[in-house]
Design a protein around this motif. Structure first.
Motif, PDB file in Angstrom:
ATOM      1  N   LYS A 118       0.831  -1.203   0.000  1.00  0.00           N
ATOM      2  CA  LYS A 118       0.000   0.000   0.000  1.00  0.00           C
ATOM      3  C   LYS A 118       0.870   1.259   0.000  1.00  0.00           C
ATOM      4  N   ARG A 119       1.939   1.248   0.771  1.00  0.00           N
ATOM      5  CA  ARG A 119       2.841   2.409   0.786  1.00  0.00           C
ATOM      6  C   ARG A 119       3.511   2.604  -0.567  1.00  0.00           C
ATOM      7  N   TYR A 120       3.873   1.499  -1.211  1.00  0.00           N
ATOM      8  CA  TYR A 120       4.459   1.638  -2.549  1.00  0.00           C
ATOM      9  C   TYR A 120       3.447   2.246  -3.513  1.00  0.00           C
ATOM     10  N   GLU A 121       2.225   1.757  -3.473  1.00  0.00           N
ATOM     11  CA  GLU A 121       1.193   2.290  -4.364  1.00  0.00           C
ATOM     12  C   GLU A 121       0.973   3.779  -4.115  1.00  0.00           C
ATOM     13  N   GLU A 122       0.967   4.190  -2.849  1.00  0.00           N
ATOM     14  CA  GLU A 122       0.829   5.613  -2.522  1.00  0.00           C
ATOM     15  C   GLU A 122       2.005   6.409  -3.090  1.00  0.00           C
ATOM     16  N   PHE A 123       3.210   5.846  -2.978  1.00  0.00           N
ATOM     17  CA  PHE A 123       4.396   6.508  -3.513  1.00  0.00           C
ATOM     18  C   PHE A 123       4.286   6.668  -5.030  1.00  0.00           C
ATOM     19  N   ALA A 124       3.888   5.613  -5.721  1.00  0.00           N
ATOM     20  CA  ALA A 124       3.759   5.662  -7.184  1.00  0.00           C
ATOM     21  C   ALA A 124       2.701   6.692  -7.585  1.00  0.00           C
ATOM     22  N   HIS A 125       1.591   6.724  -6.870  1.00  0.00           N
ATOM     23  CA  HIS A 125       0.554   7.715  -7.155  1.00  0.00           C
ATOM     24  C   HIS A 125       1.048   9.131  -6.864  1.00  0.00           C
ATOM     25  N   PHE A 126       1.838   9.275  -5.819  1.00  0.00           N
ATOM     26  CA  PHE A 126       2.408  10.575  -5.478  1.00  0.00           C
ATOM     27  C   PHE A 126       3.316  11.066  -6.609  1.00  0.00           C
TER      28      PHE A 126
END
Length: 138
Positions: free
Chosen positions: A115-123
């Motif tokens: 989930k943190r990776y996905e948030e980073f990619a979206h960021f």
């Protein structure tokens, strides 16, 4: 990090965070954004390539919320790619961008958390979008 005040619906506002970074760069550069799209292109491409690799891995393995050790290591390696792009830019625009966005810290916080990776990619996607929206150079 902008979040909702209701703890039951606390959702990060990645878009507002990204826009604030770009506006801070614009303020730093006296109304202009000196960071060009091409200066961050390779780093964004590395993030997108890793996202694709993670998507394929999840589809094949059925992995859920945890990155494998190998993929987590590749996430950490993004810091090397960021350092290289920063070093190539003699004017310091990429370094300022990375520092304002706290990219190294964000990468370190991912660990094996999907989930943190996905948030980073979206960021990262949001940063590029707001860069363009606020008149960032191509």
């Amino acid at each position: 990090m902008a979040e909702s005040k209701n703890p039951q619906t606390a959702v990060k506002d990645i878009a507002s965070e990204a826009e604030a970074v770009i506006l801070a760069l614009q303020e730093r550069d006296h109304g202009r954004i000196n960071l060009t799209k091409s200066q961050i292109r390779k780093f964004l491409a590395a993030v997108n390539a890793l996202t694709n690799k993670i998507t394929v891995h999840r589809a094949r393995s059925g992995a859920g919320a945890v990155l494998s050790e190998g993929l987590a290591a590749e996430v950490k390696y993004l810091k090397v790619k960021l350092a290289y792009q920063s070093a190539k830019d003699t004017r310091g625009n990429v370094r300022a961008f990375a520092e304002k966005a706290k990219l190294k810290e964000r990468i370190d916080q991912i660990g094996t958390d999907m989930k943190r990776y996905e948030e980073f990619a979206h960021f990262m996607e949001a940063l590029v979008a707001y860069h363009k929206f606020h008149g960032g150079r191509d």
